[in-house]
Design a protein around this motif. Structure first.
Motif, PDB file in Angstrom:
ATOM      1  N   VAL A 213       0.720  -1.163   0.239  1.00  0.00           N
ATOM      2  CA  VAL A 213       0.233   0.027   0.290  1.00  0.00           C
ATOM      3  C   VAL A 213       1.003   1.084   0.093  1.00  0.00           C
ATOM      4  N   THR A 214       1.944   1.113   0.871  1.00  0.00           N
ATOM      5  CA  THR A 214       2.823   2.325   0.908  1.00  0.00           C
ATOM      6  C   THR A 214       3.548   2.664  -0.551  1.00  0.00           C
ATOM      7  N   HIS A 215       3.899   1.452  -1.387  1.00  0.00           N
ATOM      8  CA  HIS A 215       4.350   1.918  -2.523  1.00  0.00           C
ATOM      9  C   HIS A 215       3.078   2.387  -3.502  1.00  0.00           C
ATOM     10  N   THR A 216       2.090   2.031  -3.426  1.00  0.00           N
ATOM     11  CA  THR A 216       0.929   2.463  -4.489  1.00  0.00           C
ATOM     12  C   THR A 216       0.646   3.824  -4.024  1.00  0.00           C
ATOM     13  N   LEU A 217       0.829   4.316  -3.052  1.00  0.00           N
ATOM     14  CA  LEU A 217       0.591   5.560  -2.363  1.00  0.00           C
ATOM     15  C   LEU A 217       1.709   6.472  -3.092  1.00  0.00           C
ATOM     16  N   LEU A 218       3.189   6.023  -3.045  1.00  0.00           N
ATOM     17  CA  LEU A 218       4.018   6.377  -3.913  1.00  0.00           C
ATOM     18  C   LEU A 218       3.740   6.643  -5.213  1.00  0.00           C
ATOM     19  N   SER A 219       3.237   5.915  -5.968  1.00  0.00           N
ATOM     20  CA  SER A 219       3.207   5.838  -7.243  1.00  0.00           C
ATOM     21  C   SER A 219       2.018   7.167  -7.872  1.00  0.00           C
ATOM     22  N   THR A 220       1.304   7.417  -6.843  1.00  0.00           N
ATOM     23  CA  THR A 220       0.156   8.305  -7.056  1.00  0.00           C
ATOM     24  C   THR A 220       0.827   9.687  -6.500  1.00  0.00           C
ATOM     25  N   GLY A 221       1.977   9.743  -6.134  1.00  0.00           N
ATOM     26  CA  GLY A 221       2.538  11.133  -5.556  1.00  0.00           C
ATOM     27  C   GLY A 221       1.796  11.412  -4.140  1.00  0.00           C
ATOM     28  N   ARG A 222       1.320  10.691  -3.338  1.00  0.00           N
ATOM     29  CA  ARG A 222       0.775  11.002  -2.022  1.00  0.00           C
ATOM     30  C   ARG A 222       2.050  10.398  -1.093  1.00  0.00           C
ATOM     31  N   TYR A 223       2.938  11.323  -0.991  1.00  0.00           N
ATOM     32  CA  TYR A 223       4.254  11.219  -0.305  1.00  0.00           C
ATOM     33  C   TYR A 223       4.242  11.319   1.116  1.00  0.00           C
ATOM     34  N   SER A 224       3.324  12.169   1.495  1.00  0.00           N
ATOM     35  CA  SER A 224       3.038  12.622   2.986  1.00  0.00           C
ATOM     36  C   SER A 224       2.326  11.543   3.697  1.00  0.00           C
ATOM     37  N   GLU A 225       1.359  11.025   2.964  1.00  0.00           N
ATOM     38  CA  GLU A 225       0.446   9.873   3.254  1.00  0.00           C
ATOM     39  C   GLU A 225       1.266   8.584   3.445  1.00  0.00           C
ATOM     40  N   ALA A 226       1.896   8.436   2.533  1.00  0.00           N
ATOM     41  CA  ALA A 226       2.824   7.092   2.550  1.00  0.00           C
ATOM     42  C   ALA A 226       3.963   7.206   3.766  1.00  0.00           C
ATOM     43  N   THR A 227       4.450   8.314   3.865  1.00  0.00           N
ATOM     44  CA  THR A 227       5.233   8.621   5.168  1.00  0.00           C
ATOM     45  C   THR A 227       4.599   8.080   6.495  1.00  0.00           C
ATOM     46  N   GLN A 228       3.339   8.693   6.519  1.00  0.00           N
ATOM     47  CA  GLN A 228       2.578   8.620   7.710  1.00  0.00           C
ATOM     48  C   GLN A 228       1.979   6.894   8.024  1.00  0.00           C
ATOM     49  N   LEU A 229       1.727   6.434   6.730  1.00  0.00           N
ATOM     50  CA  LEU A 229       1.391   5.138   6.961  1.00  0.00           C
ATOM     51  C   LEU A 229       2.481   4.140   7.153  1.00  0.00           C
ATOM     52  N   LEU A 249      11.561  -9.901  10.407  1.00  0.00           N
ATOM     53  CA  LEU A 249      12.548  -8.866  10.514  1.00  0.00           C
ATOM     54  C   LEU A 249      12.679  -8.112   8.916  1.00  0.00           C
ATOM     55  N   SER A 250      12.552  -9.139   7.919  1.00  0.00           N
ATOM     56  CA  SER A 250      12.676  -8.754   6.483  1.00  0.00           C
ATOM     57  C   SER A 250      11.478  -7.689   6.144  1.00  0.00           C
ATOM     58  N   VAL A 251      10.282  -8.036   6.469  1.00  0.00           N
ATOM     59  CA  VAL A 251       9.074  -7.378   6.132  1.00  0.00           C
ATOM     60  C   VAL A 251       8.994  -5.932   6.681  1.00  0.00           C
ATOM     61  N   TYR A 252       9.557  -6.170   8.192  1.00  0.00           N
ATOM     62  CA  TYR A 252       9.361  -4.651   8.657  1.00  0.00           C
ATOM     63  C   TYR A 252      10.713  -3.717   8.242  1.00  0.00           C
ATOM     64  N   GLY A 253      11.902  -4.513   8.061  1.00  0.00           N
ATOM     65  CA  GLY A 253      12.851  -3.487   7.154  1.00  0.00           C
ATOM     66  C   GLY A 253      12.361  -2.979   6.026  1.00  0.00           C
ATOM     67  N   THR A 254      11.718  -3.879   5.124  1.00  0.00           N
ATOM     68  CA  THR A 254      11.437  -3.254   3.982  1.00  0.00           C
ATOM     69  C   THR A 254      10.401  -2.346   3.934  1.00  0.00           C
ATOM     70  N   LEU A 255       9.513  -2.386   4.798  1.00  0.00           N
ATOM     71  CA  LEU A 255       8.558  -1.308   5.057  1.00  0.00           C
ATOM     72  C   LEU A 255       9.124  -0.102   5.362  1.00  0.00           C
ATOM     73  N   LEU A 256      10.203   0.061   6.015  1.00  0.00           N
ATOM     74  CA  LEU A 256      10.906   1.108   6.479  1.00  0.00           C
ATOM     75  C   LEU A 256      11.633   1.748   5.395  1.00  0.00           C
ATOM     76  N   LEU A 257      12.202   0.708   4.435  1.00  0.00           N
ATOM     77  CA  LEU A 257      12.774   1.365   3.052  1.00  0.00           C
ATOM     78  C   LEU A 257      11.873   1.858   2.496  1.00  0.00           C
ATOM     79  N   ALA A 258      10.625   1.246   2.067  1.00  0.00           N
ATOM     80  CA  ALA A 258       9.768   2.152   1.281  1.00  0.00           C
ATOM     81  C   ALA A 258       9.405   3.513   2.069  1.00  0.00           C
ATOM     82  N   GLY A 259       9.350   3.453   3.359  1.00  0.00           N
ATOM     83  CA  GLY A 259       9.026   4.971   3.979  1.00  0.00           C
ATOM     84  C   GLY A 259      10.173   5.666   3.753  1.00  0.00           C
TER      85      GLY A 259
END
Length: 407
Positions: A213-229, A249-259
């Motif tokens: 969901v974070t990546h799809t928010l990024l793709s639509t330019g909703r950067y602040s929303e993706a950061t908050q998510l 650990l891997s899922v949590y880490g990649t979530l942070l990378l997307a953020g």
């Protein structure tokens, strides 16, 4: 893309939409807080506009989507693995009205076993990480149908596992559609995947879909929303970190990378650095590069995202210094090539065109489909073709033809 051809650069698209809106350069420059001289150079391809935070501001001023300015979505080329029904078939699957209500979901499809379904999901994700887009898009409609049937027809623990696999199948659809610039379809896939993940009651899969969901928010330019998510999703996952295994650990880490990418594009340098540092801590706990749940997470992927965040924040020299020193050879092809495109973007920004072109050509050898459908590759080639004096080199002309950029 609405009303304009694929052959134009970002600057030329801005000029086209500006005129269509009846706006002068003075008005548009004033809205986005820039000078007329800056906008004129952008529109005439004299300087690059590759920071997505700035592109978003211009898109908002022109009342268009970011994709309209960067030339997305792209047309997925047919090949032996894709056949002649690609994104259209996946769109039909995602827009199937029978998915709207459980009363409409009775399926005549015989549910596969959980093990067979897991094998199919593994194969699609492996192909995605090999950048075989045609294979992925050709198999997703049937995979989603089978996974939905499994969720309906199995019971108990098998049903929960089926919903987890359905969520991961939708996630594969979302990441592919994001790569192709199909932001709206990617959002549908990510939302459906997250709903399925919640029904699985598996925190690892739920965390994985948070990232989607974070990546799809990024793709639509909703950067602040993706950061908050990212912040909210990390809070949801943090209680499980004390005794977390490698997948968690891997899922949590990649979530942070997307953020970190979201924060960088929102020009929130502090949050980007915080996410990267915490991801680095997860990578140290993991101990090495791994690919649990297709995350490709580990120290190397953290370094890759440091380069990406630096470019989005405008720290070009940092990206040029660190980028080539990151050894990505042990990671999936998709990660190797995405990093190579970021290096090429940094080199091009410093007018090292020959080095940037060589980097893109080497990446194309590894993953032709990924390079030929990626917005960064097209934008770079368009810029080089417009700025070149005289006839382009044989290598550049050939690449331009393959990525469908005309002189």
């Amino acid at each position: 893309m609405r009303g304009i051809g694929e052959e134009l650069t970002v600057g030329e698209r801005i000029a086209w939409y500006r005129r269509r809106r009846g706006m002068s350069q003075e008005v548009l420059a004033g809205i986005v807080g820039r000078t007329v001289d800056w906008l004129s150079k952008i529109e005439n391809n004299r300087i690059d506009l590759d920071r997505l935070s700035v592109i978003r501001s211009v898109a908002e001023a022109l009342d268009v989507a970011i994709g309209d300015l960067v030339g997305e979505p792209t047309l997925l080329e047919w090949n032996s693995e894709s056949g002649t029904r690609t994104v259209a078939a996946l769109r039909d699957t995602l827009l199937n009205y029978r998915q709207l209500s459980p009363f409409m979901q009775a399926s005549s499809t015989e549910a596969p076993s959980v093990q067979a379904l897991r094998t199919s999901v593994d194969m699609v994700w492996a192909a995605y990480q090999d950048s075989r887009y045609g294979y992925v898009v050709a198999r997703l409609p049937e995979l989603l149908s089978h996974a939905q049937a499994a969720g309906q027809q199995h019971g108990g623990d098998q049903q929960q596992q089926s919903f987890a696999l359905l969520g991961l199948a939708y996630q594969a659809a979302a990441v592919l559609l994001t790569k192709l610039g199909e932001a709206d379809l990617a959002w549908i896939a990510a939302e459906r995947g997250f709903a399925a993940a919640q029904r699985s009651d598996d925190p690892v899969v739920i965390g994985s879909l948070f990232r989607s969901v974070t990546h799809t928010l990024l793709s639509t330019g909703r950067y602040s929303e993706a950061t908050q998510l990212t912040t909210d999703a990390a809070a949801y996952l943090q209680p499980g970190l004390a005794d977390a295994g490698p997948e968690y650990l891997s899922v949590y880490g990649t979530l942070l990378l997307a953020g970190s990418v979201a924060a960088a594009r929102a020009e929130d340098r502090s949050s980007a650095q915080t996410f990267l540092n915490e991801a680095d801590e997860m990578a140290r706990r993991l101990g090495r590069d791994s690919n649990h749940l297709w995350t490709a997470f580990g120290p190397t992927n953290v370094s890759i995202h440091r380069v990406t965040a630096a470019m989005d924040l405008g720290d070009i020299e940092f990206a040029i210094d660190l980028g080539p020193r990151v050894d990505t050879s042990a990671l999936p092809v998709e990660r190797q090539v995405r990093h190579a495109l970021e290096i090429a973007r940094a080199l091009s920004a410093r007018n090292r065109t020959e080095d940037a072109l060589a980097t893109v050509l080497a990446a194309e050898q590894k993953a032709p489909e990924q390079v030929r459908h990626h917005a960064i590759a097209r934008q770079l080639v368009q810029t080089w073709m417009r700025r070149g004096r005289g006839r382009p080199s044989f290598q550049l002309a050939g690449l331009a033809q393959r990525v469908r950029v005309t002189p």
